[in-house]
Design an enzyme around this catalytic site. Structure first.
Site, PDB file in Angstrom:
ATOM      1  N   ARG A 277       4.678   0.410  -5.960  1.00  0.00           N
ATOM      2  CA  ARG A 277       4.672  -0.419  -4.757  1.00  0.00           C
ATOM      3  C   ARG A 277       3.733  -1.620  -4.899  1.00  0.00           C
ATOM      4  NH1 ARG A 277       6.676   2.085  -0.310  1.00  0.00           N
ATOM      5  NH2 ARG A 277       5.249   1.034   1.091  1.00  0.00           N
TER       6      ARG A 277
ATOM      7  N   TRP B 221      -3.061  -2.605  -1.597  1.00  0.00           N
ATOM      8  CA  TRP B 221      -2.686  -3.969  -2.020  1.00  0.00           C
ATOM      9  C   TRP B 221      -3.416  -4.885  -1.049  1.00  0.00           C
ATOM     10  CZ3 TRP B 221       0.036  -8.372  -0.377  1.00  0.00           C
ATOM     11  CH2 TRP B 221       0.552  -9.188  -1.399  1.00  0.00           C
TER      12      TRP B 221
ATOM     13  N   GLU C 209       9.024 -12.893 -13.199  1.00  0.00           N
ATOM     14  CA  GLU C 209       8.191 -11.855 -12.576  1.00  0.00           C
ATOM     15  C   GLU C 209       7.519 -10.951 -13.596  1.00  0.00           C
ATOM     16  OE1 GLU C 209      10.275  -9.589  -9.508  1.00  0.00           O
ATOM     17  OE2 GLU C 209      12.032  -9.328 -10.756  1.00  0.00           O
TER      18      GLU C 209
ATOM     19  N   LYS D 238      13.908 -12.463 -12.940  1.00  0.00           N
ATOM     20  CA  LYS D 238      13.508 -11.344 -13.814  1.00  0.00           C
ATOM     21  C   LYS D 238      12.497 -11.838 -14.835  1.00  0.00           C
ATOM     22  CE  LYS D 238      14.573  -8.174 -12.363  1.00  0.00           C
ATOM     23  NZ  LYS D 238      14.946  -8.605 -11.107  1.00  0.00           N
TER      24      LYS D 238
ATOM     25  N   HIS E  60      20.145 -34.652 -11.901  1.00  0.00           N
ATOM     26  CA  HIS E  60      19.453 -35.251 -10.752  1.00  0.00           C
ATOM     27  C   HIS E  60      17.951 -34.976 -10.782  1.00  0.00           C
ATOM     28  CE1 HIS E  60      23.316 -36.394  -9.217  1.00  0.00           C
ATOM     29  NE2 HIS E  60      23.738 -35.163  -9.465  1.00  0.00           N
TER      30      HIS E  60
ATOM     31  N   ASN F  59      -1.278   1.603   5.866  1.00  0.00           N
ATOM     32  CA  ASN F  59      -0.434   0.615   5.185  1.00  0.00           C
ATOM     33  C   ASN F  59       0.052  -0.359   6.252  1.00  0.00           C
ATOM     34  OD1 ASN F  59       1.585  -0.742   3.755  1.00  0.00           O
ATOM     35  ND2 ASN F  59       3.069   0.894   4.020  1.00  0.00           N
ATOM     36  N   GLY F  60      -0.078  -1.666   5.990  1.00  0.00           N
ATOM     37  CA  GLY F  60       0.407  -2.643   6.972  1.00  0.00           C
ATOM     38  C   GLY F  60      -0.706  -3.572   7.401  1.00  0.00           C
TER      39      GLY F  60
ATOM     40  N   GLU G 100      18.989 -14.884 -10.749  1.00  0.00           N
ATOM     41  CA  GLU G 100      18.422 -13.551 -10.937  1.00  0.00           C
ATOM     42  C   GLU G 100      17.792 -13.428 -12.331  1.00  0.00           C
ATOM     43  OE1 GLU G 100      17.510 -11.276  -9.156  1.00  0.00           O
ATOM     44  OE2 GLU G 100      17.440  -9.443 -10.357  1.00  0.00           O
TER      45      GLU G 100
ATOM     46  N   CYS H 177       0.807  -1.217   0.000  1.00  0.00           N
ATOM     47  CA  CYS H 177       0.000   0.000   0.000  1.00  0.00           C
ATOM     48  C   CYS H 177       0.839   1.265   0.000  1.00  0.00           C
ATOM     49  CB  CYS H 177      -0.891   0.038   1.234  1.00  0.00           C
ATOM     50  SG  CYS H 177      -1.920  -1.400   1.406  1.00  0.00           S
TER      51      CYS H 177
ATOM     52  N   LYS I 253       6.510  -3.878  -4.971  1.00  0.00           N
ATOM     53  CA  LYS I 253       7.927  -3.513  -4.943  1.00  0.00           C
ATOM     54  C   LYS I 253       8.485  -3.607  -3.529  1.00  0.00           C
ATOM     55  CE  LYS I 253      11.602  -1.304  -6.701  1.00  0.00           C
ATOM     56  NZ  LYS I 253      12.408  -2.171  -7.568  1.00  0.00           N
TER      57      LYS I 253
HETATM   58  C1  G6P Z   1      10.127  -7.593  -3.831  1.00  0.00           C
HETATM   59  C2  G6P Z   1      10.635  -6.939  -5.104  1.00  0.00           C
HETATM   60  C3  G6P Z   1      12.004  -7.492  -5.477  1.00  0.00           C
HETATM   61  C4  G6P Z   1      12.961  -7.315  -4.323  1.00  0.00           C
HETATM   62  C5  G6P Z   1      12.420  -7.926  -3.035  1.00  0.00           C
HETATM   63  C6  G6P Z   1      13.239  -7.511  -1.838  1.00  0.00           C
HETATM   64  O1  G6P Z   1       9.827  -8.922  -4.066  1.00  0.00           O
HETATM   65  O2  G6P Z   1       9.733  -7.159  -6.170  1.00  0.00           O
HETATM   66  O3  G6P Z   1      12.508  -6.802  -6.617  1.00  0.00           O
HETATM   67  O4  G6P Z   1      14.192  -7.894  -4.645  1.00  0.00           O
HETATM   68  O5  G6P Z   1      11.087  -7.478  -2.774  1.00  0.00           O
HETATM   69  O6  G6P Z   1      13.063  -6.135  -1.641  1.00  0.00           O
HETATM   70  P1  G6P Z   1      14.113  -5.215  -0.925  1.00  0.00           P
HETATM   71  O7  G6P Z   1      13.492  -3.846  -0.943  1.00  0.00           O
HETATM   72  O8  G6P Z   1      14.287  -5.752   0.456  1.00  0.00           O
HETATM   73  O9  G6P Z   1      15.385  -5.269  -1.717  1.00  0.00           O
END
Ligand code: G6P
Length: 613
Positions: free
Chosen positions: A27, A77, A493, A490, A509, A103-104, A486, A2, A608
């Site tokens: 976010r 959210w 997501e 990417k 395996h 938020n929370g 990574e 949020c 985010k």
């Molecule tokens: C979310 C984001 C990722 C990020 C992760 C950790 O899942 O989509 O891109 O790597 O959180 O976030 P932080 O702010 O702790 O790096």
């Protein structure tokens, strides 16, 4: 997750709130709303819409249908209750005396809801937020006190993580904010005060901000900001100056923030390097870390989530090879609940772009309780993790808006390289010449990344061929495995294509049974010592019908005998290859998402900044 904005000043609040919410879209959210207090009638106009902010924009004509100079806004959210207009914020008391956004998560909201129901309150939504707003209203009426008293009574009753922005009908031109374990920043401009989940909504107005602490409260008016503690006493909070500019949160001609941020990587890396390397000599004193102290650490724990965790995986290889320090790495949500056995003479490193990720913050707190030194690698100044860790090594990526991280990830890698170099120096494992060579290699990275980005059309072409894939596998060994993790994240997501990364040697395996004719397998082979081993694994999948994309260093031309499509990345020191090899994978994920017509910057279901566990 949020997002909260608030504005009180001389201008019409509605359009400012809408614009502010657009800066927080990254976010993650599924509905939005604003409340503006009409300056003449004193009534609140509350407008909410399910779905994208655009819906709210249309409904309110860009915020212009609301009239008034004081208001709050929210992107939600969904957690408690579906993403519906009713559940969207702002929420209000039965007589619309108190209106607020949150938020929370309020953990004890059920118990409080029952209490309020017994007192005659009724509820129109399924949210925990409505309970908090009504609890504030309850205390406001019960004790006939000020908004500060009512909010403070509420703060001692609610449990969980939250940030709140609240208005009272009887207190025109005032917004009240409070937080615990969730982000909230207050900004002060000429003739206006603002609040936000981060600074991005307020950069057009000011760079002067106040970071309020847990269980502190702020009152915002057109003429100033006042802060209070839980007893209701006024307290001083030092203003801070943010060095991000308003352009940093605009697309600046790029179609998406993600592509802009991919292009910003060279600059972000240079700025991060410049923060710790002066006149060719690197020192981490800006982060408060001395070599003498580093010498005393026998091991490192790295804990993070998502891409930041992948930085940790790559860093483990670097630390162990370069600095001979054992590294234990874990995902924050696992670490915090596994009763980790932690040795005293260790350094705990938490990596986080936002500095607010709930699990990472909880892991940090757990370690602090055990009196182990903690270091945060964080991008957002003044964030909770930055404030609570013993040492902070900031990354200088600037605001990152796209949900899929690129430039913050790249800067986190830089900080981990520098930390590893500092360990190696402190332990006398590396000569001055060797360090000079590494520093030169680090400063070459931005130019090398630009070279890779310069060839992006080739990757776009390749992405268009594979945008309808069902599965994409990534394989590699050592650091190349970390790069694959990574690259795979990417891809999944933002393209919604199923993807996995495997340590190349592990394929046999089980996973190899998934390889079928035409399955796309992306192999990363940048480590000279492991190159031939990885090529053997590539051959194995090739002979099962896989279509192979290879990422390797310039000069490894014989890979063309095995793979179908190669991307060469410039040569760098073995420790730093992640910084280069990840770029084609970022571009690939971007272009696949684009080819599939998806929302690159705001992928479905993702946030985010994950401020709930
Ligand atoms: C979310 C984001 C990722 C990020 C992760 C950790 O899942 O989509 O891109 O790597 O959180 O976030 P932080 O702010 O702790 O790096």
């Amino acid at each position: 997750m949020c997002g909260i904005v608030g504005y009180v000043g001389s201008e019409q609040a509605g359009p400012i709130l809408l614009d502010g919410l657009s800066k927080l879209e990254y976010r993650g959210y599924d509905s939005a709303g604003i409340a503006v207090r009409n300056d003449e009638t004193g009534e609140f106009q509350i407008v909410k819409a399910k779905g994208r902010l655009h819906e709210l924009y249309i409904k309110t004509d860009g915020g212009r249908t609301t009239k008034g100079t004081c208001g709050i806004g929210h992107t939600r959210w969904a957690t408690h209750g579906e993403a519906t207009e009713i559940n969207a914020h702002p929420h209000y008391s039965d007589d619309k005396n108190v209106v607020g956004v949150h938020n929370g998560i309020i953990e004890n909201y059920q118990e409080l809801k029952e209490k309020l129901t017994r007192k005659g309150y009724s509820f129109y939504s399924e949210t925990d937020t409505e309970v908090v707003i009504k609890l504030i209203d309850y205390y406001y009426k019960k004790y006939l006190g000020t908004p500060v008293d009512a909010i403070n009574h509420t703060l001692v009753r609610i449990r969980g993580a939250y940030s709140l922005a609240v208005m009272f009908k009887e207190y025109p031109g005032e917004i009240y904010v409070a937080r615990k374990d969730a982000p909230l920043v207050v900004g002060r401009a000429d003739g206006a005060s603002l609040c936000g989940s981060d600074v991005s909504p307020m950069l057009k107005f000011t760079r002067t901000v106040y970071y309020i602490d847990d269980l502190q409260l702020g009152k915002l008016t057109k003429d100033g900001v006042t802060f209070y503690n839980l007893d209701g006493d006024e307290i001083e909070i030092e203003p801070k100056t943010v060095n991000w500019d308003a352009e940093a949160v605009e697309k600046c001609g790029f179609e998406h923030f993600m592509m802009k941020e991919i292009h910003e990587q060279p600059k972000a890396i240079t700025e991060t390097l410049n923060a710790y390397i002066k006149d060719g000599v690197f020192d981490l004193s800006a982060a408060g870390i001395e070599d003498d102290k580093l010498k005393t650490y026998q091991r490192i724990y790295i804990v993070a989530c998502g891409s930041a965790y992948h930085v940790g995986v790559a860093a483990k290889y670097v630390f162990e090879k370069m600095a001979h320090v054992p590294v234990e790495i874990d995902i924050a949500s696992e670490f915090r609940y596994r009763d980790p056995i932690l040795m005293k003479d260790s350094l705990f490193v938490v990596i986080s772009q936002s500095g607010e990720t709930a699990d990472s913050l909880a892991a940090l707190r757990l370690v602090k309780e055990k009196n182990i030194d903690t270091l945060a690698v964080v991008n957002v100044t003044g964030s909770s993790i930055a404030r609570e860790a013993d040492y902070v090594m900031y990354t200088y990526a600037g605001p990152e808006i796209a949900v899929a991280t690129t430039k913050a990830y790249s800067c986190q890698l830089i900080n981990m390289y520098l930390l590893s170099m500092a360990f190696a120096r402190a332990k006398g494992l590396t000569s001055a010449d060797e360090l000079d060579k590494l520093i030169k290699a680090l400063y070459a990275l931005p130019g090398q990344i630009n070279e890779i980005i310069g060839d992006k059309e080739r990757i776009q072409w390749f992405a268009s061929q594979f945008s309808t894939s069902q599965d994409i596998f990534f394989i590699g060994r050592g650091i190349d495995y970390a790069i694959g993790l990574e690259g795979s994240l990417k891809t999944k997501e933002i393209s919604y294509i199923h993807s996995e990364a495997y340590a190349a040697g592990e394929l046999k395996h089980g996973t190899i049974s998934l390889i079928d004719k035409g399955t796309l397998v992306i192999s990363v082979a940048t480590q000279d010592a492991l190159y031939e081993k990885t090529v053997s694994n590539i051959v194995e999948v090739k002979s099962r019908g896989a279509y192979l994309m290879g990422i390797t260093n310039s000069g490894n031309y014989n890979i063309e005998n095995t793979v179908d499509f190669v991307v060469y990345v410039p040569r760098t020191e073995q420790y730093f290859t992640t910084s280069l090899a990840i770029v084609p994978l970022q571009l690939l994920a971007y272009y696949i998402s684009l080819a599939r017509g998806l929302d690159v910057d705001k992928p479905r279901n993702l946030a985010k900044s994950v401020t709930v566990e």
